[in-house]
Design an enzyme around this catalytic site. Structure first.
Site, short mmCIF file in Angstrom:
data_model
loop_
_atom_site.label_atom_id
_atom_site.label_comp_id
_atom_site.label_asym_id
_atom_site.label_seq_id
_atom_site.Cartn_x
_atom_site.Cartn_y
_atom_site.Cartn_z
N THR A 125 51.88 66.93 16.26
CA THR A 125 50.72 66.59 16.93
C THR A 125 50.84 64.89 17.38
OG1 THR A 125 49.16 67.45 15.34
CG2 THR A 125 48.40 65.87 16.49
N ALA A 129 47.99 64.91 22.76
CA ALA A 129 47.81 66.28 22.68
C ALA A 129 47.74 66.64 20.97
CB ALA A 129 49.74 66.17 22.86
N SER A 131 45.08 70.07 19.48
CA SER A 131 45.41 71.87 20.70
C SER A 131 46.86 72.22 21.57
CB SER A 131 43.27 71.88 20.49
OG SER A 131 43.04 71.62 19.23
N THR A 157 52.10 64.97 8.02
CA THR A 157 52.39 65.10 6.28
C THR A 157 53.31 64.82 6.28
OG1 THR A 157 50.19 66.53 7.22
CG2 THR A 157 51.64 66.46 4.65
N GLN A 348 25.73 71.83 -3.75
CA GLN A 348 24.22 72.28 -4.22
C GLN A 348 23.55 72.51 -5.54
OE1 GLN A 348 22.38 70.98 -1.54
NE2 GLN A 348 20.60 71.55 -2.10
N GLY A 351 23.68 70.00 -8.17
CA GLY A 351 22.77 69.02 -7.86
C GLY A 351 23.05 67.41 -7.03
N GLY A 352 22.68 66.43 -7.92
CA GLY A 352 22.62 65.10 -8.22
C GLY A 352 24.45 64.67 -8.27
N GLU A 375 47.08 72.95 11.65
CA GLU A 375 47.04 74.17 12.38
C GLU A 375 46.69 74.84 13.01
OE1 GLU A 375 50.84 75.68 9.79
OE2 GLU A 375 50.36 73.78 8.14
N GLU A 379 38.23 76.15 16.52
CA GLU A 379 37.92 77.17 17.80
C GLU A 379 39.27 77.58 18.76
OE1 GLU A 379 35.27 74.60 16.83
OE2 GLU A 379 36.85 74.08 16.64
#
Length: 394
Positions: A125, A129, A131, A157, A348, A351-352, A375, A379
């Site tokens: 990447t 450049a 995808s 990485t 969710q 919760g908090g 990777e 899309e």
């Protein structure tokens, strides 16, 4: 539904035991400090995880790809950043050399990488450049018996840790007769003059992972560092990414499993309105959805891994490369999108508390988003799937 063998499940148990003992007690602290635990990474090597798919002659165990996916899932269940460290070390660091390297290159680099004492990066990447990896601008010019490399890579990485020994990079090495770029792969050892590892990224998630931008300024390496055939670098890296998509799907499966484990535990313990929140359909049904996504993701992932192993073994009736590519894209798309959804549900349910860094679901939520990007974005996976169906998608 695809089921793993007894041997694979026994292997899973051993990796899980390691992850519970060596990673879980420290992962929150490492994440907060953005600490890359070199000693634990090397212990992954001692356990044999780095060399799972490498031949015995280089110190590996000659195991199958499914075993690697099991290991990535189990490490990723505890921490996604160390899961991607393992995935990148094997799939992106070792595999290019193992698959396309000369005998001399394999002898020079693989023993230390397979043992886990050293790491290697995969430089594809670039700022312009991602995808569209074919738009590579990094250039390498052959000057007598040396490649002179100029350019930049990003989001790489395992590229700048204290045990990184090399980065394999793609670079333009000329032009073809039709005017398109000739892209080759070249091994660049760490510490080479002109090879600059920029400061580590400040990322949304994967805080424990070692990720850097790289700069090459008149960086000279021997001509013998060409990996594979000149002009085939882009095709080589695309082949490597097919396996990587399945491995990332396995990483996502680990994250979904972690969300399910935490949600079931919390929903049974958290008391409200006279009882555990798990008896409320609004909570229970969401957790049930996580289990559905987990089982579907795991089945798609290990089906693709089994296809890869059948191809490697040359089994009668093994799938074609085209069929495997399609299965890899399906697994990667579904599992990673499901992981993002699972972490949203988990926060969710909490919760908090799901918004507080002291709870692991918060880290899960941060770590999940990159899975649909790295990777091959979602899309790109949809494009590959559509093409596999015979649609004339661009």
């Amino acid at each position: 539904m695809f089921e793993l063998s007894r041997e694979h499940e026994a292997f899973r148990a051993s990796v899980r035991d390691f992850a519970e003992k060596e990673i879980r007690p420290h992962v929150a602290e490492w994440d907060k400090a953005h600490h890359f635990p070199v000693d634990v990474v090397q212990k992954l090597g001692h356990l044999g995880l780095m060399g799972l798919t490498a031949p015995e002659e280089y110190g590996g165990s000659g195991g199958d790809f499914t075993s690697l996916c099991v290991a990535i899932e189990e490490i990723g269940r505890i921490d996604q950043a160390l899961g991607i460290t393992l995935e990148a070390a094997v799939g992106l660091g070792i595999n290019p050399i193992l698959t396309f390297g000369s005998d001399e290159q394999k002898q020079q680099w693989l023993p230390d990488l397979v043992s886990g004492q050293r790491l290697a990066g995969f430089g594809l990447t670039e700022p312009g450049a991602g995808s569209d990896a074919g738009a590579t601008k990094t250039r390498a010019v052959l000057d007598n018996d040396e490649w002179v490399i100029n350019g930049a890579k990003q989001f790489i990485t395992n590229s700048g840790s204290e045990i990184t020994s090399l980065v394999t990079v793609t670079a333009r090495t000329g032009s073809r007769e039709d005017g398109t770029a000739e892209i080759s792969a070249i091994i660049v050892p760490s510490g080479t003059p002109g090879f600059l590892v920029e400061p580590v990224y400040d990322k949304l998630g994967w805080h424990i992972s070692d990720t850097h931008p790289l700069t090459f300024e008149d960086c000279r390496v021997p001509a013998a560092n060409l990996l594979g055939e000149r002009g085939r670098g882009f095709a080589q890296f695309l082949a490597i990414l097919d396996d990587g998509r399945v491995a990332i799907a396995a990483l996502a499966v680990g994250l979904i499993q972690a969300c399910l484990d935490e949600c079931v535990r919390y929903a049974n313990e958290r008391q409200t309105m006279g009882g555990p929140i798990g008896r409320k359909q609004g909570v229970a049904f969401q957790i049930a959805d996580i289990d559905v996504m987990l089982q579907a993701s795991r089945g798609l992932t290990y089906r693709a891994a089994a296809m890869r192993d059948a191809m490697e073994a040359g089994e009668s009736g093994a799938p074609s490369v085209k069929e495997f590519k399609h299965a890899a894209a399906v697994a990667k798309l579904y599992a990673t999108e499901s992981a993002v959804t699972a972490t949203r549900i988990a926060t969710q349910v909490f919760g908090g508390y799901g918004f507080m860094e002291e709870y692991p679901v918060t880290r899960f939520y941060r770590d999940a988003r990159i899975l649909t990007i790295g990777e091959g974005t979602s899309e790109v996976q949809r494009m590959l799937i559509a093409r596999g169906l015979g649609l004339p998608v661009e």
